[in-house]
Structures are given as structure tokens and as C-alpha cells.
Design a protein around this motif. Structure first.
Motif, mmCIF file in Angstrom:
data_model
loop_
_atom_site.group_PDB
_atom_site.id
_atom_site.type_symbol
_atom_site.label_atom_id
_atom_site.label_comp_id
_atom_site.label_asym_id
_atom_site.label_seq_id
_atom_site.Cartn_x
_atom_site.Cartn_y
_atom_site.Cartn_z
ATOM 1 N N GLN A 129 0.838 -1.208 0.000
ATOM 2 C CA GLN A 129 0.000 0.000 0.000
ATOM 3 C C GLN A 129 0.865 1.247 0.000
ATOM 4 O O GLN A 129 1.958 1.254 0.544
ATOM 5 N N GLY A 130 0.341 2.285 -0.581
ATOM 6 C CA GLY A 130 1.084 3.531 -0.561
ATOM 7 C C GLY A 130 0.385 4.609 -1.364
ATOM 8 O O GLY A 130 -0.721 4.424 -1.868
ATOM 9 N N VAL A 131 1.078 5.717 -1.473
ATOM 10 C CA VAL A 131 0.548 6.841 -2.232
ATOM 11 C C VAL A 131 0.899 6.622 -3.698
ATOM 12 O O VAL A 131 2.061 6.377 -4.033
ATOM 13 N N TYR A 153 -4.390 6.248 -4.106
ATOM 14 C CA TYR A 153 -3.631 5.381 -3.206
ATOM 15 C C TYR A 153 -3.650 3.964 -3.747
ATOM 16 O O TYR A 153 -4.616 3.534 -4.365
ATOM 17 N N ARG A 154 -2.566 3.279 -3.511
ATOM 18 C CA ARG A 154 -2.486 1.894 -3.918
ATOM 19 C C ARG A 154 -2.790 1.007 -2.710
ATOM 20 O O ARG A 154 -2.235 1.187 -1.639
ATOM 21 N N ALA A 155 -3.730 0.100 -2.854
ATOM 22 C CA ALA A 155 -4.047 -0.838 -1.779
ATOM 23 C C ALA A 155 -4.059 -2.226 -2.379
ATOM 24 O O ALA A 155 -5.065 -2.675 -2.904
ATOM 25 N N LEU A 168 -4.590 5.307 5.549
ATOM 26 C CA LEU A 168 -3.891 5.672 4.319
ATOM 27 C C LEU A 168 -4.740 6.704 3.595
ATOM 28 O O LEU A 168 -5.837 6.389 3.130
ATOM 29 N N HIS A 216 -4.665 12.663 1.888
ATOM 30 C CA HIS A 216 -3.754 13.810 1.926
ATOM 31 C C HIS A 216 -4.458 15.100 1.512
ATOM 32 O O HIS A 216 -5.136 15.142 0.491
ATOM 33 N N VAL A 233 5.517 12.891 2.038
ATOM 34 C CA VAL A 233 5.041 12.814 0.663
ATOM 35 C C VAL A 233 5.000 14.190 0.008
ATOM 36 O O VAL A 233 5.390 14.348 -1.138
ATOM 37 N N LEU A 280 -0.514 8.174 6.610
ATOM 38 C CA LEU A 280 0.319 7.101 6.060
ATOM 39 C C LEU A 280 0.315 5.925 7.010
ATOM 40 O O LEU A 280 1.155 5.831 7.912
ATOM 41 N N ALA A 281 -0.610 5.047 6.848
ATOM 42 C CA ALA A 281 -0.690 3.889 7.737
ATOM 43 C C ALA A 281 -1.306 2.726 6.967
ATOM 44 O O ALA A 281 -2.045 2.933 6.007
ATOM 45 N N PRO A 282 -0.992 1.501 7.367
ATOM 46 C CA PRO A 282 -1.489 0.350 6.598
ATOM 47 C C PRO A 282 -2.988 0.118 6.758
ATOM 48 O O PRO A 282 -3.598 -0.569 5.949
ATOM 49 N N ARG A 308 -5.740 -8.587 -2.879
ATOM 50 C CA ARG A 308 -6.587 -7.399 -3.015
ATOM 51 C C ARG A 308 -7.902 -7.799 -3.685
ATOM 52 O O ARG A 308 -7.898 -8.434 -4.736
#
Lengths: 350, 350, 350, 350
Positions: free
Chosen positions: A263-265, A277-279, B163, B166, B203, B230-232, C286
Motif C-alpha cells: 500500500q502507498g501513495v 492510493y495503492r491498496a 492511508l 492527503h 510525501v 500514512l498507515a497500513p 486485493r
């Protein structure tokens, strides 16, 4: 690397201190191939009685000098109160013993440095019992970080809380902090720039039972830990936020101790107020269930035999003490940022 | 308490701002007995189209002044970007409208104070949309605290992370912080002595996506919050450690949102190195599942009708802004403790 | 495949039944590209009022024949009590409408068969609202099974329980059973050999509020489901045990709905009393968060346009009814195994 | 109650069988006040070696008759394969020893009955190691049931599954079933009317590794258990649905092992299609963390000293065997309901 002249026999280990942790060390040396617990010393004989009952072959004594003066003993494990670490370690190293010493290495940077120097001078293996860096889950995340899977580490957030066990002579930072600091330094492979610490003493005067510790690193990473003896349940959770992926290490669960979140931006476009966001998948890699102390004890034996430097060597132990000392200074000065003093070259090169 | 001369009819409400939150406000006023959403204004007509489709009876406009100049409208709800809060609120109050304004009340203490003064001068109800203080779980814990069940509050630890989402013009402290600050001040019933904040911008440059906020209170209580984009996973957990019991409020679970732990320190005797802990029953009281915004909207209507002061009145909104401002100052000055400026008497008395 | 002569326009859908489920169908046809809810019928006008308020463009009526006689309407969705499914479906198909009918297709195999035949005769699309087979998590596991990742399926265990919603005219097998049966048949791609069912009627006389349903399949697989209206919490968990791996589908969690466990028996040697188990990684792939009903509605539209057979076509719906009927027979005969009657060829070939 | 002539000394216990469970029994007798493990017998000497190392004071032998012929030994604990239970127990009772025997009491009702009669004849204490009925969480629920807090028990649903440990000579019903059956009979205080069992043999031919067991009781209660060696994780969950409240006992969690849900059906009015459910507080009562085997061993010692009947006496052990036998018969006859044969009076009165 030093020349090693250990005979190809069983390594004989003396254990000093049979309180809370000592019996675990004895048990692990008892089960480790290539070593045996030969003798145990403790000032209180009532602590030795159950050991005699359980391990009739082990010699027990209330005078640790009996162990140090025994030439058949190759190494000692020190599991005594922190304030005794320096004198005992210096004495043991002077007597030509390899030393495994419980965390934290010492109660001050000065003492820790002295121990490191003594080991240097004696040419013996010095290892600090930062058990968690031998925990298979911690090692798994270290490997994941080395491979770059998480990308650049942004921050690490840790929850290390439970109800009890209040200590009477030092605070929760000295009690639980060594775990977070040793793990974090091991994962990041760098020393902090500054340390900050805030907390409260709610049950005993002047002995913090909860602190929040922050460390900032040259890479830009920040590590933050909530350490507490006052919590409704036991938590041992460290979350690593990377630029590519995120990882959670939960030491309390019996399954899925490590989880990797893909996961991330994905995209941030302030101009158009857009973000994505990527999940993706969540993977919980298989982690061995080996007891960390067993790995640690085996590593100590191996390092003595091969002369290689332990992962948690004296320098690593000293770094942890320096961080804790800086944390205490911050705590005593209203939570100000305190610069971390890198080790002097002489010591760092050890 | 002011004299209230509202006719015994339906309260007609105009909504300014139809972005992310506005539609929720419209829906709740639509369902609230005793009120109706009469008109909605937004600069972007494309945001008004779906509202027209869903609520054909509601008048829409791109000019909020149409709402303010309509004498049949009793109150307005402002759900626009923070920077517009002050001018819009002042305009609305000057036009004789009661005002419900989204959190945070304003982007600075100065602006927030100006709004509070304008409401004073106009003699109208001013309420800030700190929705969480109307959440049944938050109210339940407030009642538990009032009854003294937890004893003296030692500390509150909060995890408010996920997540995203932003923001581009303000940081995570301004985004998520109002929740923790408003809940904490509501629970403790006191204003902090000092505020401390540390964080990182990982970011976007100079826009923190993670912060750790600490507040210290006159009672000795400490509140600490981890706020992050920013968290899982999503976490909304607040733990209250009292001298008698402990409570956990978890807003993410659908069951057992509140848990009361009959746990604590039973005995600590440093002289004899003895300690005992109490670990009793765990109770999860039934908490209503009413949507917090519904309670909030009803409270706004009631306050207008009765003239009573809202729980989240202008003074409460101002206190939150002051804490956030102090947090930003701390963030910009290396995490130093920043004194919280209590409200000037004139405002506090409002 | 039939010839399809649908004009390239918007598919106009009439909805019959505006009770619990109808509004969801209306909402999804309203949002689906390529279709629109044109009219809604319900015997009770008070159910139509909120629909008129929310969707002013939709015509409402208390007489479903207005919908069926409207030549501009292409298809109908039937969401009425089970006992009305057959007459309404036959009427709609005779009027030349495509039909989407809520699960279960009918209250008896005879009725279900009649509907299937009517669709055949009319040459129209018949689809049953087994929503779960359009759930992305269910689809994900189907794909995993098709790839053979789990190996041969040994057994499926399901927990589908919660407190309520007691029905007054049929038992929990007819209420919750269609989900487990439709998912299981979809995953396994085969029809059971026998069905067995045991249960209890604890709150209402002769209406079981808990049953345990077992199905045995030609492949050797067994599926077992615990269905209950009397449980302390909501559970929607299906566990698939394969010869190579295992999968868990938990519909209640918002994260990690699907988990694949790389676990199994590695070695069993009775002669030497040895066994070894493989416990590898756990992967949570996912899964899209799309609402299943949205996928279902889109599939219905696509099948009408292309003439292809729906995944949950009449034959699939008939199979589910046959299993439920067999389950009821077992329940009424002391839990005996009841042979599942495969569909007659004529119907099976439809 | 029999006359008891035990001298007021330490009870000397011989343990027969040092395989998987034996060492736990030895450890608990070693720690129990008022008793001591005097001798251990096992056919395989390599199993005795670690015992000699750990407990030098305990005599070991490969011939259990050495134990039985030793007049200084008061009682024996039998932890050997099931098929040996009857001969060993008869021999031990004939030699005048009190007997603690591992569950299940025997492999058939006939054998179990013979053991019960032998104990009657010898006038010695016979206790079966149904450890779970000494588990504090199980006892807590029994007390809650006795107080009537849950009302009338509707049904019990149990999940007792994990990956492994496949047995080679008996199936999962004999392996895991004794736990569910003994707990259920202890909670309900009645014997079943009929038993039904279905399952599958997926890894070994003719040895079921998964079964679903159903028991129906005179009170109307139904108990259902899913027992499996093939599951992705370990589950030990029993849910009790009462007419007033519901309880969950989860033996896998370390916290909140017991939860009481104040939930149920409030009102069901079929005439008006109305229903209401009560969803009140959830209470997790504090449950002691004492090891169940410790309680069991102490109970055995107490029963010998006082002559009182053990909770898990021979009759209780026999009832469990009868249920399992009925389960096997059901399994072998296509899952038919098999009548449970109540104990003949002579035995029941023992």
C-alpha cells in the motif's frame, strides 16, 4: 578478526544472576548444542535451590568469583541488576572470560564505554542480550528492508505497553526502551541525530510509567515509541511505513506476526487536487517459531568459536545506552530535542 | 441565556458549501424533525446538480448571499474551506442567522476569536461541527468519567491513522487533530497547560502527513495522539488510563466500541520489591448506534429553540483552534513545549 | 444463443416490490450505465412515497400490471414474497419482459421449474438474484479454485449466523441457505449427491431458527453450513479446505476478506507414526470493494444485450431450490440423508 | 461415601505412560501440595531418560507391574494408548490403587463399564482426565448456567479445529470429541437422547479427519460440534445460546476467554410482522489463569482424601464413551440418528 584458540569441545558457561531472566539463559545453554551451563552464582541462595533441583549437574554458588576463578569456564552470562553490569563485566573480562551481558549494557554511556574498552583490551567476545534482534520476525523485516521491498523508510511507530511490571529503581524507558531502540537501530542501520522523550510518573514519584520516545535519523526516518506499564492489555506492535510498502510486526499474536502491506501513495497532484492510493495484497510471510533467546545463545557460541563480531556487540549495546541517556536528558529537560552523541572513533572502530 | 423569539415552526436552514461534508449536513437536516434544508449554495454548480436531483424542493445557488438575504432562513451551516470560515460566519451572523460551522472553527486563534465575538454581538447561536463530541461512544465515556468510575485520568493515548486522504493546503494536525483535541477537552473538562508536536512531511514538502501531538493538563493528565495519513489500516482508538479503571474507545469496530477494563495497580511496595495488579472484569456497555451528525444537528436545532449553549459552542471551537495553533508552533520550533494561551476573559465568558 | 434485437438505447426496467430489497435494486439500476428504473409497483402505496420523493422521475403504481403492459419497459425485477414469484414471473415473461427475480427463485422445485420453462418459451433472459456469486471476494475464490491453487476441495465449512431477522413464514434454511448453496455450487461447479439437515425451532413453533446443512458432492467434497438467527454476533465465514491450500472468505471484515493459507499435510506415515505439516505464507489478495448488487445488475443488463446466459440463470436458481427442498425433507425426516434430484434433461439443457 | 483410611501423609503416585501427556501429569503431581510422583513406567526407556534427568528423585521402570506391586504407592495415573486402558485400570484397581485415567476412559462402552465396575468392587477412586471440565473458563460458564443467567439453553455450537495432529489408529471424533462431549454434558447436566455424526476421511483412508457431531437432549437443547484436523488455524470456540443471554467460550485467546452477551429476542409478533431484539452489554468476567491440569490433579488428590466422587468420575467417563460410540455408529450408517443408551441402573448408581 581475532585469532581464536578455543578447543573443539563443549563451551562451559557460568551464569551470574538467577533472578527473573537467569533461568531462561540457563535453560537455553542447557539445550544448546556445543555448550553447557557449568555453574550459576546468585547472592540469594533461595534462588539457587530450584536450579539445583532442576539441574543437579550444575554447580551453584553465592560468590560469583568462584565462577570467574574457575579456569574450566570459558564464558559468563551476566543477568544481574544494571548497576552491577560494569564491575562484573570488567572483572569477568579481566579473568579471560567471554561475556554475554543482559540489556541494557550499562546504566550510563560512560559505564558502557568502559565495558566495551575492557572487552577490546581482553580480546574477548562481548555480546549484549538484545534478544529481539534475534527474533525471527525482527530478522524477517530486516531482510525485507535490506531487499528494499518497503522502499525508503518514512517512519516507524511502536506500541510496547502492558499492565506492569513496575520497576522501583528505573523507569519504563530503561525497562522497555532497549527493545525498541535496539530493533530500530538494527532495522535502519543508522544512529539517530536527535532524541526526544516525554512522559508521566503516575504511580511512583519520579519514575515514569509511561513515555513517548522519538528518534530522528540522518536518512529522514523518524521512529516513535509508546512505552507503558499502564495499559489495559499487552501490545507489542511495530509499524514500518516505507515509501513503497508498509510492514507490521506484532509480537503478541501467535499467527501472522509479520504482515507486508502493498500500500502507498500512488499519485498526489496538488494542482488538480487529485490523489490516488495503492491498496494491494497483504502478505504474511511464514516466520520460524524458534525462541529468540535460543538463537541469541547459539549466536554467542558461534561468535566465540569463529571470532566474528556479534550482531548485538558491545558497540551496538553502547549505541542503545546512548539513545536511552539522551532520552532521559530530554525527559528531564521538558521534552527538548537532545542531540545523540555518536560514539568516539576509538570505540566505534571496536 | 438569551431571549429566544423563534416562532414555533420549522427551522429553515441554508447550507453553504456542498463539497465532501455538505451533503451529509443536508441529509441530516432533511431527516431532522423541526428543521428543513431550504437552500444550498456552492461556487461550483456541478456540485449542486446532484443535490437538485435528489432534493428537488431545495433551492440551489452559486451565490451564498442569496441565502443570507433571505429573511425566511433562520440558520446557516457553513461547510467551506477553512480560510473562508471567518468572513462567511461574520456575514451570516451580521445577517441575523444562527451559525453551525464546520471544524476547525477557523485557521487561527485570531479568526476564531473574531467569529466568537461576532456571535456574541449578534446574539445568535454559534456552534462548531465537532461531530465526535456527539458520538454516542464518546458521550458514554464522558459519563463514565463524570461518575468517577475510572478515577483520576492519568493519560489518554490515541491512534488516528489511515492511508490518505492527503490534503494539499494544510497538514494532518489540522485535518485529524480537531477530533482528538475536541474529544479530549470534552472528556477532561480542562484546557491544556502546554502543547508539543513532532512530525514528518514524507510525501509533500512542508505538509506533515504524520504528527505526534502531546497535551499536558493542569490535573496532571497527559494526552498523546498519533495522527497520520500514512498507515497500513484505519485506526480510531483512544485509550483512557485512569487511577481506578481503564477504557478503550475504538471507533472502527462495529461491536464493542467502548470497553471498560477493571484493571490497575493494586499495590506497589518498593521497600519489599512487591507489586500486585488488579485484572478484573471487562465490560462493553451497550452504545446506541445513532449517527453522530444526527445528534449534532438535533442539538443545534434545540439550542436555537431554547437558547442554551451548545456543547461545541464557539468557545469550545476556539479552544481547539488554540491547541492546534500551539501544536503548529511546536512543530515549527523543533518540538518545543509551547504554552497554551487560555482564552481572554471576555471571550471565555461568552 | 438467441438473437437479440434490443435497440441500442437505455434499458428501461420496472421493479415489482418495494419492501426491504427493492430500494437497493432501484438505486443500482439508477446508477447503472445503460439502464434506468422506469417504474416501481408495490401493493402498499406507503412504500412508494419515499421512492417518489427520492426519484421524482420514476413512475409508481400499486398495480404491477401497469408495468407489464407498458411496451416501453424492457425488463422487470421482481422483489416480492417468495410465494408470488411464479405467477409474477410467468406473467412478466408472457408479457415479453426479461426477468430478474430475487432469491430463492421459488418456494418449490415445481414452481422453479415452471418459471425456467416459461423463460425458455418466451426466449427472454431469466436471472436469479443470487447476489453473492457477484461478490468480488466470492469471484476471487472461484478463480483461485479454477486455477487449482487449492488442489482438490476436501470440504467447505460455513458460519452464517447473527441475531435476527426472524421470518414468520419460512425458516432460516430458506432465508440464509440460498447464499451458502449458491456460492458452494458456483465454487465447486457440481451438484450434490445428497443433502442432510438438522436444526431446532427455539423461538417460533415449527420455524427453525438454527439449522446445520450438509451437502455431499460427486467429487468427494463435503459442504457444511451453520445457519442461525440466534447468535451473539454476525458471522459470514466460509472456509475452503483444499488438498494443497486453504482459503477463508470472511464477508464481515472490511479488510482481508479473502485469505489464502499455504498450509496442508506434508507427510503422514502411519508405519512410523510420523507426520509433518506445511505452514507457509498467508496471502490476502486485493479484492475490489464494488457492491455485489452493482455487478449483478450490470451482468443482467449485459446478458440481455448480448443474449449470453447469466451466471445465476434459471437453471442455477432451480438447483438452489432443489437443494433447499431436499434440506427441508431431511429436516422433516429426522435428519436423514436425502438424495438430490438432478434436473431433468429438458430443463438442464436450458 | 466410602470410609477413607489414607494416612495423613503425602500421596504417592505412580504414572504409567510417559508419551505426550505423561510428562504434564508428572509435572503437576510434582508441584501439587500433598502428593508426589514416586515412579514412572513406560515400555520405551528413551522416554524415561529425560524424566530421570529432570526429576532424579523419581524411580523409572519399563515394567508397570513394579509400580502396581509397590505397597508405598497409593494411586496411579494412566496415560497410555486407549486400547490398554481397561487391562491396566483393572490391574491397578485390583492392586488396590486409586486410578486417574486419561480420556477417553476406554475405546468401547463395554470396556468403560468394566472399568467402572472394577472401581466399584475395589472401593477405590476412579477419575477420568477430562481436563476441560477443570478449566476455569468452563467452570465459570457452568456456574453462570446454574444461576440461570442464560435462561434455558437452546443450543451449543462448537468449533474445535486445527491443522494436525492426525492420529493413525482412531479418528478425529475419538481424538477431539471427548472435550466437547464432556464439557457439554457437564454444562447441561443431562445425557443426550440421540447422536448424529457426519464426516469425511480426506487424508487417510477410513480415518475421518473432519466430523460434525450433533447431540439432542431431553431438555430440547441441541449441541453441535465441528471437529477437524484440517483447518487453517486453531479454533476452540463454544457458543451457548440461551433463552435470556448468550455466552462464548474461546480457549484460544489469552484475554476475554468468556464473554456473556445480554442479547436475545425481545418480541416476535407474526401477526403484525414485528420483531425486536435486545442487544445489551457484553461482559467478560475475570477468569483465573490456573492450568486446568493443576486443578484436575488437586481434585484427584482431594477426592482420594475425602472419599467424595470426582466431577469426572467413572460414570461421567462412561457417558462420554457412550456418546462417542453412538457417534461412530451414526458415522458408519450414513449419518442416521442413533439413540444414546443411558447407563444401566447398576452403573449409573455408582
Amino acid at each position: 578478526m581475532r585469532t581464536v584458540s578455543l578447543p573443539n569441545e563443549i563451551l562451559r558457561v557460568g551464569i551470574i544472576g538467577a533472578g527473573y531472566w537467569g533461568p531462561n539463559i540457563i535453560r537455553n545453554f542447557n539445550e544448546a548444542p556445543g555448550a553447557e551451563p557449568a555453574a550459576v552464582a546468585d547472592l540469594q541462595d533461595e534462588r539457587l535451590a530450584p536450579i539445583r533441583k532442576r539441574y543437579p549437574a550444575i554447580r551453584t554458588t553465592t560468590d560469583h568469583r568462584e565462577i570467574l576463578s574457575d579456569p574450566s569456564i570459558d564464558a559468563v552470562a551476566i543477568a544481574t541488576p544494571i548497576s552491577t553490569h560494569r564491575p562484573l563485566a570488567e572483572e569477568a573480562l579481566a579473568a579471560g572470560k567471554h561475556v554475554l551481558i543482559e540489556k541494557p549494557l550499562a546504566g550510563s554511556g560512560t559505564d558502557a564505554e568502559a565495558i566495551v574498552r575492557a572487552a577490546e583490551k581482553a580480546g574477548k567476545t562481548l555480546m549484549v542480550g538484545h534478544t529481539f534482534v534475534y527474533n525471527p520476525a525482527v530478522t524477517a523485516i530486516r531482510k525485507i528492508l535490506e531487499r528494499g521491498d518497503l522502499g525508503r523508510v518514512h517512519y516507524i511507530d511502536s506500541q510496547r505497553v502492558n499492565l506492569g511490571l513496575h520497576q522501583f529503581d528505573f523507569n519504563v524507558l530503561w525497562d522497555l526502551g532497549p527493545h525498541d531502540v535496539s530493533i530500530t537501530l538494527y532495522w535502519l542501520g543508522e544512529e539517530p541525530v536527535w532524541v526526544q522523550c516525554t512522559g508521566g510518573s503516575f504511580v511512583q514519584e519520579d519514575i515514569e510509567d509511561v513515555v513517548w520516545l522519538t528518534m530522528a535519523f540522518p536518512s529522514g526516518a523518524i521512529a516513535h515509541a509508546h512505552l507503558s506499564w499502564l495499559a489495559p492489555g499487552k501490545m507489542r506492535t511495530m509499524t514500518v511505513i516505507g515509501s513503497k510498502k508498509m510492514a507490521v510486526y506484532d509480537d503478541v499474536t501467535s499467527v501472522e506476526k509479520v504482515k507486508i502491506f502493498d500500500q502507498g501513495v500512488e499519485r498526489l497532484e496538488p494542482d488538480e487536487l487529485r490523489r490516488a492510493y495503492r491498496a494491494g495484497d497483504i502478505l504474511s510471510p511464514r516466520v520460524a517459531v524458534t525462541e529468540a533467546l535460543q538463537v541469541e545463545v547459539q549466536h554467542f557460541i558461534d561468535c566465540i568459536r569463529t571470532g566474528k563480531k556479534p550482531i548485538s556487540d558491545g558497540a551496538a549495546g553502547l549505541r542503545v545506552v546512548r539513545v536511552l541517556e539522551a532520552g532521559i536528558r530530554s525527559l528531564r529537560s521538558g521534552g527538548a530535542r537532545v542531540a545523540y552523541q555518536a560514539e568516539p572513533e576509538a570505540v566505534a572502530a571496536s
